[in-house]
Design an enzyme around this catalytic site. Structure first.
Site, PDB file in Angstrom:
ATOM      1  NE  ARG A 116      -4.021   0.408   1.714  1.00  0.00           N
ATOM      2  CZ  ARG A 116      -5.372   0.560   2.546  1.00  0.00           C
ATOM      3  NH1 ARG A 116      -5.313   0.624   3.201  1.00  0.00           N
ATOM      4  NH2 ARG A 116      -6.341   0.407   1.967  1.00  0.00           N
ATOM      5  CG  HIS A 143      -8.441   0.629  -3.124  1.00  0.00           C
ATOM      6  ND1 HIS A 143      -7.409  -0.351  -2.928  1.00  0.00           N
ATOM      7  CD2 HIS A 143      -8.957   1.129  -1.969  1.00  0.00           C
ATOM      8  CE1 HIS A 143      -8.370  -1.251  -1.299  1.00  0.00           C
ATOM      9  NE2 HIS A 143      -9.118   0.001  -1.343  1.00  0.00           N
ATOM     10  CD  GLN A 146     -13.054  -1.274  -2.118  1.00  0.00           C
ATOM     11  OE1 GLN A 146     -12.297  -2.044  -1.386  1.00  0.00           O
ATOM     12  NE2 GLN A 146     -14.222  -1.814  -1.152  1.00  0.00           N
ATOM     13  CG  ASP A 238     -13.343   6.441  -1.226  1.00  0.00           C
ATOM     14  OD1 ASP A 238     -13.574   6.510   0.132  1.00  0.00           O
ATOM     15  OD2 ASP A 238     -12.553   6.373  -1.931  1.00  0.00           O
ATOM     16  CB  CYS A 278     -14.152   1.344  -0.728  1.00  0.00           C
ATOM     17  SG  CYS A 278     -13.850   3.130  -0.202  1.00  0.00           S
ATOM     18  NE  ARG A 306     -10.504  -5.149  -0.584  1.00  0.00           N
ATOM     19  CZ  ARG A 306      -9.290  -4.375   0.328  1.00  0.00           C
ATOM     20  NH1 ARG A 306     -10.624  -3.419   0.814  1.00  0.00           N
ATOM     21  NH2 ARG A 306      -8.774  -4.262  -0.246  1.00  0.00           N
TER      22      ARG A 306
HETATM   23  N1   CP Z   1     -11.822  -0.724   2.196  1.00  0.00           N
HETATM   24  C1   CP Z   1     -10.414  -0.447   2.140  1.00  0.00           C
HETATM   25  O1   CP Z   1      -9.139  -0.770   1.748  1.00  0.00           O
HETATM   26  O2   CP Z   1     -10.248  -0.725   3.436  1.00  0.00           O
HETATM   27  P1   CP Z   1      -8.893  -0.360   3.965  1.00  0.00           P
HETATM   28  O3   CP Z   1      -8.248   1.034   4.411  1.00  0.00           O
HETATM   29  O4   CP Z   1      -9.157   0.208   5.863  1.00  0.00           O
HETATM   30  O5   CP Z   1      -7.581  -1.270   4.507  1.00  0.00           O
HETATM   31  N1  NVA Z   2     -10.357   6.518  -1.579  1.00  0.00           N
HETATM   32  C1  NVA Z   2      -9.347   6.184   0.031  1.00  0.00           C
HETATM   33  C2  NVA Z   2     -10.195   4.983   0.035  1.00  0.00           C
HETATM   34  C3  NVA Z   2      -9.296   4.255   1.035  1.00  0.00           C
HETATM   35  C4  NVA Z   2      -9.502   2.911   0.893  1.00  0.00           C
HETATM   36  C5  NVA Z   2      -8.220   6.584   0.196  1.00  0.00           C
HETATM   37  O1  NVA Z   2      -7.154   6.321  -0.155  1.00  0.00           O
HETATM   38  O2  NVA Z   2      -7.569   7.331   1.664  1.00  0.00           O
END
Ligand code: CP
Ligand code: NVA
Length: 319
Positions: A116, A143, A146, A238, A278, A306
């Protein structure tokens, strides 16, 4: 002779890609194979198979996570492997040593990497230098895991996806980009509605439009939430400020106020339309409590999926 091999029911032949960086790189067939495998693991067919026995997964996270972290870790254990987590929030990938050297070390110890990252480029670099699969657990650009879980959830609810309409209202961000790419691959119509200046990246939109021309998916970008919601099969939103944009929260809360998903907006969609997010969500900001916790919301089904979808991705990528 009876075939007692419990793995025989699963088709674990490789996907067309060695990494999962962006769903735009998958074929439609890859996505359907991930869904079929996710369905099989969800309904117990792999229970004793241990398809990733003795395999190890490195998890490198530059940002917070609940769902992605838990589901990859638990998923790896369910499949017989182990996961090692490295919290990299205080020292981003590439700061203590080059991304190349991280990749070259990790490939000697583990069989796959979930990362990540802030920059999508970091993931590309990891994948270039590591001779093992790299899975994108979220970057500033996309993502993919997701979106795969989102559309897998929709297949469970709708069966056939082609011709359905998904409306995304909010920031044209990483989640939005992956929904656009994946909808286009699957022949789903996607409408994205954002305030002016917060629309999705035009390269993503143009690529999806080209893909959509071959799959029958229409990609529409607009600024009016009422028009976007009209007759939709599902409404998605989101957060208005993603991780890394914390200093813009106040400004964004003002700009996005008219883009909140409330019961009036849901009423413009089909009567059985689903509400999707998400997570993490902020009740009272991008979505009202009534909608997030209401009967049309499928947010926890998505969160559960997920796990199943990522188990499928790992089973299909890690060797
Ligand atoms: N939706 C999602 O990716 O959640 P997290 O940021 O908690 O991993
Ligand atoms: N768009 C959000 C998604 C989190 C799962 C972020 O990047 O923070």
């Amino acid at each position: 002779m009876t075939n007692n091999d419990p793995t025989s029911a699963l088709d674990l032949s490789p996907l067309s890609v060695g990494d999962l960086l962006c769903t735009s790189q998958l074929t439609t067939d890859d996505i359907h194979r991930i869904f079929a495998t996710a369905r099989a693991v969800k309904h117990g067919r792999e229970v004793h198979t241990q398809v990733l026995r003795h395999k190890r997964l490195a998890m490198i996270f530059e940002k917070d996570s609940l769902r992605t972290r838990f589901t990859f870790d638990i998923g790896m254990q369910d499949l017989g492997g182990t996961a090692v987590f490295m919290d990299h929030r205080d020292a981003r990938l590439g700061s203590r040593e080059s991304v190349k050297d991280v990749a070259k070390n990790l490939e000697r110890w583990v069989h796959g990497i979930v990362a990540r990252t802030f920059k999508h480029k970091t993931l590309d670099e990891l994948a270039t230098h590591a001779d093992i699969p790299v899975i994108n657990g979220l970057s500033d650009m996309v993502h993919p895991c997701q979106a795969l879980a989102d559309f897998f959830t929709l297949t469970e609810k709708w069966g056939e996806l082609r011709g359905r309409t998904l409306t995304y209202v909010g920031d044209g961000n990483n989640t939005c980009h992956s929904l656009i790419h994946t909808a286009a691959k699957l022949g789903v119509h996607i409408r994205v509605c954002s305030p002016e200046g917060y629309e999705p990246n035009s390269r993503v939109v143009n690529e999806a439009m080209r893909t959509g021309a071959t799959t029958g998916s229409e990609v529409t970008i607009l600024n009016d939430p009422d028009a976007a919601a009209e007759g939709a099969d599902a409404i998605y939103t989101d957060v208005w400020a993603s991780m890394g944009q914390e200093d813009e929260i106040e400004e964004r809360n003002g700009i996005f106020a008219a883009y909140q998903i409330d019961e009036d907006l849901m009423a413009r969609a089909k009567p059985d339309a689903m509400f999707m997010h998400c997570l993490p969500a902020h009740r009272g900001w991008e979505v009202t409590q009534e909608v997030l916790d209401g009967p049309q919301s499928v947010v926890y089904d998505i969160a559960e999926n997920r796990l199943h979808v990522q188990k499928a991705v790992m089973a299909l990528l890690i060797r």
